[in-house]
Enzyme design. Structure first.
Site, mmCIF file in Angstrom:
data_model
loop_
_atom_site.group_PDB
_atom_site.id
_atom_site.type_symbol
_atom_site.label_atom_id
_atom_site.label_comp_id
_atom_site.label_asym_id
_atom_site.label_seq_id
_atom_site.Cartn_x
_atom_site.Cartn_y
_atom_site.Cartn_z
ATOM 1 N N GLY A 88 4.771 -7.658 35.101
ATOM 2 C CA GLY A 88 5.108 -9.040 34.750
ATOM 3 C C GLY A 88 5.006 -9.971 35.942
ATOM 4 O O GLY A 88 4.527 -11.107 35.816
ATOM 5 N N ASP A 89 5.451 -9.502 37.108
ATOM 6 C CA ASP A 89 5.339 -10.301 38.331
ATOM 7 C C ASP A 89 3.873 -10.562 38.667
ATOM 8 O O ASP A 89 3.501 -11.646 39.120
ATOM 9 C CB ASP A 89 6.002 -9.577 39.508
ATOM 10 C CG ASP A 89 7.442 -9.188 39.220
ATOM 11 O OD1 ASP A 89 8.128 -9.944 38.519
ATOM 12 O OD2 ASP A 89 7.860 -8.118 39.694
#
Length: 305
Positions: A248-249
């Site tokens: 996600g990052d």
């Protein structure tokens, strides 16, 4: 310039063993130590994309020194505020199932907090500040929200990667992009999302509340990009998922890094998808070669409903 904020970084101590037996001596088959923290992950991916950035936050003790050294080895620009307490260590145990043991984090003094906030005076119009990750116990839950006026005062944009009411409370300040997954999106409105129409409907509600762009990730089912003018959908590229940590990052980094250079949401969406999937297909965060490889397989279509 992009600035990432990681106020509670960590050394991620990753250990692998065939099985974990509680109450007995267990011997590792593999172990490694990595600089951890969601903002740091964003900066590491931005470096792979050759996008200028600087990592901010708090580091202290021998553990903080290790993280600083690791980031320097990756030629990252890091300007962390020094604290006296040790930066935390998180343990990730991979023994069939994955088990995490995360520390709460160190105390942040008033002096260190003031020195950290003073860095925001250097922001300029066009800069982007990415705030993500957990907070150490001495900082209030409103910490990220309280930083937004410091960012907006200089005409800079911000991105916040959080969930629940903490996310909703920031929308009126118009974050550049937010990235709930479909489960988090459902929880924001206390509803059950049954199909794509529902996902787009409630994603648009986040636009109505102030978000400039909404990314909705759906793991193996792909992702949506919802903008004021158009909605785009992508299926997930094929590959073997090795690591879910940091995906996600990486998606945030790909979107923000590309948008800072092009102001093109569609191109930014494609890069974000490539970065997120490339990390999922890698042992650690993705490198540039893996991102470029996955980017060739990204397929996006305009969604109409």
């Amino acid at each position: 310039m992009i600035y990432t904020v990681t106020v509670n970084p960590s050394i991620d101590y990753i250990v692998q063993l065939p099985q974990l037996t509680l109450g007995a001596v267990n011997r590792m088959s593999y172990d490694t130590k990595l600089p951890g923290g969601k903002g740091i992950n964003v900066s590491r991916i931005l470096n792979q994309l050759a996008v200028k950035n600087a990592a901010w936050g708090f580091l202290g003790g021998f553990t903080g020194d290790f993280i600083q050294q690791q980031l320097a080895a990756e030629q990252m620009t890091a300007d962390f505020t020094k604290i006296t307490a040790d930066t935390r260590i998180n343990v990730k145990i991979k023994a069939g199932e994955e088990t995490e043991i995360n520390s709460q984090g160190p105390a942040i003094s008033a002096t260190a907090l003031a020195a950290f906030k003073a860095k925001f005076e250097q922001l300029q119009a066009g800069d982007i500040v990415v705030m993500s990750g957990s907070l150490p116990p001495t900082l209030p839950e409103s910490f990220y929200r309280d930083l937004i006026p410091l960012i907006k005062a200089h005409g800079a944009d911000f991105v916040i990667d959080t969930t629940g009411q903490a996310l909703l409370d920031t929308l009126s300040a118009q974050p550049l992009v937010i990235k709930p997954n479909h489960h988090e999106l459902a929880a924001l409105f206390n509803v059950k999302l049954t199909d794509d129409v529902d996902i787009v409907k409630y994603g648009r509600k986040l636009l109505d509340r102030g978000a400039k762009h909404v990314l909705v990730s759906m793991a193996g089912a792909g992702a949506f990009l919802i903008t004021p003018g158009q909605v785009y959908k992508s299926t997930a590229p094929k590959g073997t998922v090795i690591n879910s940590v940091g995906a996600g990052d990486s998606m945030i980094a790909g979107f923000v890094g590309t948008f800072s250079q092009t102001h093109d949401p569609l191109q930014s969406f494609a890069t974000g998808l490539a970065c997120g999937s490339a990390t999922a297909f890698s042992e650690d965060l993705a490198n540039q070669a893996k991102i470029n490889e996955v980017r060739q397989n990204i397929q996006i279509e305009t969604y109409n409903n």
